[in-house]
Scaffold this motif. Sequence first.
Motif, PDB file in Angstrom:
ATOM      1  N   GLY A  84       0.825  -1.205   0.000  1.00 52.94           N
ATOM      2  CA  GLY A  84       0.000   0.000   0.000  1.00 52.94           C
ATOM      3  C   GLY A  84       0.859   1.254   0.000  1.00 52.94           C
ATOM      4  O   GLY A  84       1.944   1.280  -0.603  1.00 52.94           O
ATOM      5  N   LEU A  85       0.396   2.299   0.674  1.00 55.46           N
ATOM      6  CA  LEU A  85       1.123   3.577   0.684  1.00 55.46           C
ATOM      7  C   LEU A  85       2.589   3.396   1.094  1.00 55.46           C
ATOM      8  O   LEU A  85       3.506   3.828   0.385  1.00 55.46           O
ATOM      9  CB  LEU A  85       0.428   4.565   1.647  1.00 55.46           C
ATOM     10  N   ILE A  86       2.801   2.753   2.260  1.00 48.98           N
ATOM     11  CA  ILE A  86       4.165   2.674   2.787  1.00 48.98           C
ATOM     12  C   ILE A  86       4.989   1.627   2.025  1.00 48.98           C
ATOM     13  O   ILE A  86       6.122   1.896   1.613  1.00 48.98           O
ATOM     14  CB  ILE A  86       4.149   2.375   4.308  1.00 48.98           C
ATOM     15  N   SER A 105      -4.094   5.887   0.953  1.00 42.13           N
ATOM     16  CA  SER A 105      -3.735   4.467   1.066  1.00 42.13           C
ATOM     17  C   SER A 105      -3.534   3.884  -0.327  1.00 42.13           C
ATOM     18  O   SER A 105      -3.956   4.471  -1.320  1.00 42.13           O
ATOM     19  CB  SER A 105      -4.874   3.668   1.714  1.00 42.13           C
ATOM     20  N   GLY A 106      -2.939   2.704  -0.359  1.00 38.66           N
ATOM     21  CA  GLY A 106      -2.852   1.961  -1.617  1.00 38.66           C
ATOM     22  C   GLY A 106      -1.587   2.244  -2.407  1.00 38.66           C
ATOM     23  O   GLY A 106      -0.899   3.237  -2.166  1.00 38.66           O
ATOM     24  N   MET A 126      -6.160   1.131   9.428  1.00 43.00           N
ATOM     25  CA  MET A 126      -4.861   1.426  10.038  1.00 43.00           C
ATOM     26  C   MET A 126      -5.047   2.040  11.418  1.00 43.00           C
ATOM     27  O   MET A 126      -4.433   1.615  12.398  1.00 43.00           O
ATOM     28  CB  MET A 126      -4.072   2.385   9.138  1.00 43.00           C
ATOM     29  N   VAL A 156       6.889  -1.750   9.562  1.00 37.45           N
ATOM     30  CA  VAL A 156       6.790  -0.285   9.558  1.00 37.45           C
ATOM     31  C   VAL A 156       5.615   0.180  10.421  1.00 37.45           C
ATOM     32  O   VAL A 156       5.142   1.302  10.277  1.00 37.45           O
ATOM     33  CB  VAL A 156       6.606   0.260   8.120  1.00 37.45           C
ATOM     34  N   ALA A 174       6.505   9.085   8.678  1.00 36.59           N
ATOM     35  CA  ALA A 174       6.201   9.802   7.434  1.00 36.59           C
ATOM     36  C   ALA A 174       5.008   9.128   6.811  1.00 36.59           C
ATOM     37  O   ALA A 174       4.940   7.900   6.786  1.00 36.59           O
ATOM     38  CB  ALA A 174       7.388   9.709   6.480  1.00 36.59           C
ATOM     39  N   GLY A 175       4.091   9.901   6.338  1.00 37.41           N
ATOM     40  CA  GLY A 175       2.918   9.295   5.697  1.00 37.41           C
ATOM     41  C   GLY A 175       1.982  10.374   5.202  1.00 37.41           C
ATOM     42  O   GLY A 175       2.298  11.569   5.252  1.00 37.41           O
ATOM     43  N   THR A 176       0.864   9.938   4.701  1.00 40.54           N
ATOM     44  CA  THR A 176      -0.184  10.872   4.281  1.00 40.54           C
ATOM     45  C   THR A 176      -1.512  10.232   4.686  1.00 40.54           C
ATOM     46  O   THR A 176      -1.537   9.132   5.227  1.00 40.54           O
ATOM     47  CB  THR A 176      -0.197  11.113   2.753  1.00 40.54           C
ATOM     48  N   SER A 185       2.870   1.508  13.084  1.00 38.56           N
ATOM     49  CA  SER A 185       2.844   2.786  13.803  1.00 38.56           C
ATOM     50  C   SER A 185       2.854   2.612  15.317  1.00 38.56           C
ATOM     51  O   SER A 185       3.046   3.586  16.041  1.00 38.56           O
ATOM     52  CB  SER A 185       1.597   3.575  13.403  1.00 38.56           C
ATOM     53  N   CYS A 223       4.564  -4.467   5.789  1.00 42.96           N
ATOM     54  CA  CYS A 223       3.960  -3.133   5.639  1.00 42.96           C
ATOM     55  C   CYS A 223       2.438  -3.261   5.626  1.00 42.96           C
ATOM     56  O   CYS A 223       1.766  -2.703   4.752  1.00 42.96           O
ATOM     57  CB  CYS A 223       4.463  -2.460   4.359  1.00 42.96           C
ATOM     58  N   VAL A 224       1.920  -4.039   6.563  1.00 43.50           N
ATOM     59  CA  VAL A 224       0.481  -4.281   6.658  1.00 43.50           C
ATOM     60  C   VAL A 224      -0.038  -3.544   7.894  1.00 43.50           C
ATOM     61  O   VAL A 224       0.755  -3.135   8.749  1.00 43.50           O
ATOM     62  CB  VAL A 224       0.190  -5.800   6.753  1.00 43.50           C
ATOM     63  N   PRO A 232       8.904   4.377  10.101  1.00 42.35           N
ATOM     64  CA  PRO A 232       9.158   5.638   9.402  1.00 42.35           C
ATOM     65  C   PRO A 232       8.058   6.630   9.793  1.00 42.35           C
ATOM     66  O   PRO A 232       6.882   6.364   9.558  1.00 42.35           O
ATOM     67  CB  PRO A 232       9.056   5.238   7.921  1.00 42.35           C
ATOM     68  N   ASP A 274       1.087  -8.971  -1.696  1.00 41.73           N
ATOM     69  CA  ASP A 274      -0.019  -8.331  -0.983  1.00 41.73           C
ATOM     70  C   ASP A 274      -1.191  -9.314  -0.990  1.00 41.73           C
ATOM     71  O   ASP A 274      -1.398 -10.032  -1.990  1.00 41.73           O
ATOM     72  CB  ASP A 274      -0.420  -7.015  -1.686  1.00 41.73           C
ATOM     73  N   ALA A 275      -1.952  -9.329   0.095  1.00 39.67           N
ATOM     74  CA  ALA A 275      -3.080 -10.265   0.191  1.00 39.67           C
ATOM     75  C   ALA A 275      -4.174  -9.923  -0.827  1.00 39.67           C
ATOM     76  O   ALA A 275      -4.973 -10.789  -1.198  1.00 39.67           O
ATOM     77  CB  ALA A 275      -3.642 -10.234   1.615  1.00 39.67           C
TER      78      ALA A 275
HETATM   79  N1  LIG Z   1      -0.161   5.709   6.324  1.00 39.55           N
HETATM   80  C1  LIG Z   1       0.745   6.285   7.082  1.00 39.55           C
HETATM   81  O1  LIG Z   1       0.769   7.514   7.205  1.00 39.55           O
HETATM   82  C2  LIG Z   1       1.755   5.429   7.803  1.00 39.55           C
HETATM   83  C3  LIG Z   1       2.984   6.001   8.192  1.00 39.55           C
HETATM   84  C4  LIG Z   1       3.934   5.201   8.837  1.00 39.55           C
HETATM   85  C5  LIG Z   1       3.646   3.875   9.109  1.00 39.55           C
HETATM   86  N2  LIG Z   1       2.439   3.353   8.743  1.00 39.55           N
HETATM   87  C6  LIG Z   1       2.180   1.926   9.015  1.00 39.55           C
HETATM   88  O2  LIG Z   1       2.426   1.233   7.814  1.00 39.55           O
HETATM   89  C7  LIG Z   1       1.594   0.098   7.707  1.00 39.55           C
HETATM   90  C8  LIG Z   1       0.894   0.115   6.347  1.00 39.55           C
HETATM   91  O3  LIG Z   1       0.152   1.297   6.228  1.00 39.55           O
HETATM   92  P1  LIG Z   1      -0.268   1.869   4.792  1.00 39.55           P
HETATM   93  O4  LIG Z   1      -0.628   3.292   5.021  1.00 39.55           O
HETATM   94  O5  LIG Z   1       0.764   1.524   3.780  1.00 39.55           O
HETATM   95  O6  LIG Z   1      -1.607   1.038   4.539  1.00 39.55           O
HETATM   96  P2  LIG Z   1      -2.301   0.665   3.138  1.00 39.55           P
HETATM   97  O7  LIG Z   1      -3.721   0.370   3.485  1.00 39.55           O
HETATM   98  O8  LIG Z   1      -2.012   1.670   2.103  1.00 39.55           O
HETATM   99  O9  LIG Z   1      -1.584  -0.714   2.741  1.00 39.55           O
HETATM  100  C9  LIG Z   1      -1.651  -1.882   3.524  1.00 39.55           C
HETATM  101  C10 LIG Z   1      -1.608  -3.074   2.574  1.00 39.55           C
HETATM  102  O10 LIG Z   1      -1.487  -4.269   3.351  1.00 39.55           O
HETATM  103  C11 LIG Z   1      -2.204  -5.315   2.682  1.00 39.55           C
HETATM  104  N3  LIG Z   1      -2.452  -6.394   3.640  1.00 39.55           N
HETATM  105  C12 LIG Z   1      -3.297  -6.407   4.693  1.00 39.55           C
HETATM  106  N4  LIG Z   1      -3.195  -7.578   5.358  1.00 39.55           N
HETATM  107  C13 LIG Z   1      -2.253  -8.318   4.703  1.00 39.55           C
HETATM  108  C14 LIG Z   1      -1.686  -9.608   4.922  1.00 39.55           C
HETATM  109  N5  LIG Z   1      -2.045 -10.371   5.950  1.00 39.55           N
HETATM  110  N6  LIG Z   1      -0.736 -10.037   4.042  1.00 39.55           N
HETATM  111  C15 LIG Z   1      -0.366  -9.268   3.001  1.00 39.55           C
HETATM  112  N7  LIG Z   1      -0.861  -8.049   2.745  1.00 39.55           N
HETATM  113  C16 LIG Z   1      -1.791  -7.567   3.600  1.00 39.55           C
HETATM  114  C17 LIG Z   1      -3.455  -4.601   2.191  1.00 39.55           C
HETATM  115  O11 LIG Z   1      -4.078  -5.329   1.144  1.00 39.55           O
HETATM  116  C18 LIG Z   1      -2.887  -3.256   1.734  1.00 39.55           C
HETATM  117  O12 LIG Z   1      -2.562  -3.244   0.370  1.00 39.55           O
HETATM  118  C19 LIG Z   1       0.671   0.125   8.922  1.00 39.55           C
HETATM  119  O13 LIG Z   1       1.159  -0.761   9.897  1.00 39.55           O
HETATM  120  C20 LIG Z   1       0.764   1.558   9.406  1.00 39.55           C
HETATM  121  O14 LIG Z   1       0.541   1.652  10.800  1.00 39.55           O
HETATM  122  C21 LIG Z   1       1.515   4.083   8.065  1.00 39.55           C
END
Ligand SMILES: NC(=O)c1ccc[n+]([C@@H]2O[C@H](COP(=O)([O-])OP(=O)(O)OC[C@H]3O[C@@H](n4cnc5c(N)ncnc54)[C@H](O)[C@@H]3O)[C@@H](O)[C@H]2O)c1
Length: 302
Positions: A13-15, A129-130, A233, A97, A124-126, A99, A71-72, A122, A36-37
């Motif tokens: 996803g995003l991260i 998602s995706g 999240m 990664v 850093a984020g917004t 939070s 990164c889930v 990290p 990715d699942a």
């Molecule tokens: N968004 C932010 O600002 C930010 C910043 C820093 C850290 N994080 C952390 O990063 C992680 C991911 O966040 P994101 O923003 O990238 O979320 P996101 O929703 O953009 O992506 C998460 C991805 O994980 C996949 N997923 C879920 N369960 C799964 C599994 N069991 N196996 C494989 N894939 C699976 C989902 O299909 C999805 O594509 C979280 O733990 C979050 O706490 C997020």
Amino acid sequence: MLPFARVTIIGLGLIGSSIARAVRAHMPTVRLTGYDADADVRATVDRLQLCDDVTESAGAAVIDADLVILCVPVGAMAAAAAELAGDLPADAIISDVGSSKAEVLRVLTEALPGATIIPAHPVAGTERSGPEAGFATLFHKRWCIITPGHGADPAAVQRVSEFWRRLGADVETMAPEHHDRVLAVTSHLPHLIAYTIVGTASDLEEVTQSEVIKYSAGGFRDFTRIAASDPTMWRDVFLTNREAVLDMLQRFSEDLTALQRAIRLGKGDDLFDHFTRTRAIRRGIIEQGQDDPAPDFGRSHE
Ligand SMILES: NC(=O)c1ccc[n+]([C@@H]2O[C@H](COP(=O)([O-])OP(=O)(O)OC[C@H]3O[C@@H](n4cnc5c(N)ncnc54)[C@H](O)[C@@H]3O)[C@@H](O)[C@H]2O)c1
Ligand SMILES: O=C(O)C(=O)C[C@]1(C(=O)O)C=C[C@@H](O)C=C1
């Protein structure tokens, strides 16, 4: 020398997709594998060519990895780790990664007994998602906090730290429990406040939905950006950092009550002094070069 040659990202996803893009930009010889699942996410990552390989299972993705980054959502860490446990090479380092950190370290240690686990966050984020929301510069000049458990291998901590430095981050090391208290006040509570105030505004009987949208040009608009953050999240963050968040929320409520009282009693000096102190904090952040990359940071990548 590169800290890792074969990196696997679980969750694109995003991260996860931002890490893939940043690895491509800064360590182009690294072999990148992703899983990715969600089949639609895998198809998008394939189309965008973010990884060398996108596999159909978590096990196939990690089979020859020397670094695996989960990164889930934090609530999915245990399941994601269990899925790849049987195929993880003995000498691979597993990181994440998430939070929140203490609970994630606990579930990863349980799911992967004997594995070298070096968690990271990290900062850093917004609000988006995706895989299409990711971008290569997300981690530039942002903190990445490494939170190793007791007795973690210092050489492995060094390699993970070097990986994040190469992606442009400034690296700090912290105990997971301390991380969770710091982030409870600097990240988790602000999100809770944003979720609350946007809900409150839209529930007000005397203010219509269209007025909320029409007049949200200033401070409220910044809250709506934060309150648009991913529901899965953030549900998981609050459930896995419950104690620290509740503790900070208690302190916050007391301070809010003090301000409420100052307003009711017309204590202008108290309000002025408080606002002067908080203004200085903002100025300190900017002087340290840690300013926000503008509230619409993520949007410019749409
Ligand atoms: N968004 C932010 O600002 C930010 C910043 C820093 C850290 N994080 C952390 O990063 C992680 C991911 O966040 P994101 O923003 O990238 O979320 P996101 O929703 O953009 O992506 C998460 C991805 O994980 C996949 N997923 C879920 N369960 C799964 C599994 N069991 N196996 C494989 N894939 C699976 C989902 O299909 C999805 O594509 C979280 O733990 C979050 O706490 C997020
Ligand atoms: O800028 C944003 O949209 C964010 O919410 C990013 C933010 C933060 O609170 O700073 C959100 C959660 C992460 O764990 C790290 C970064």
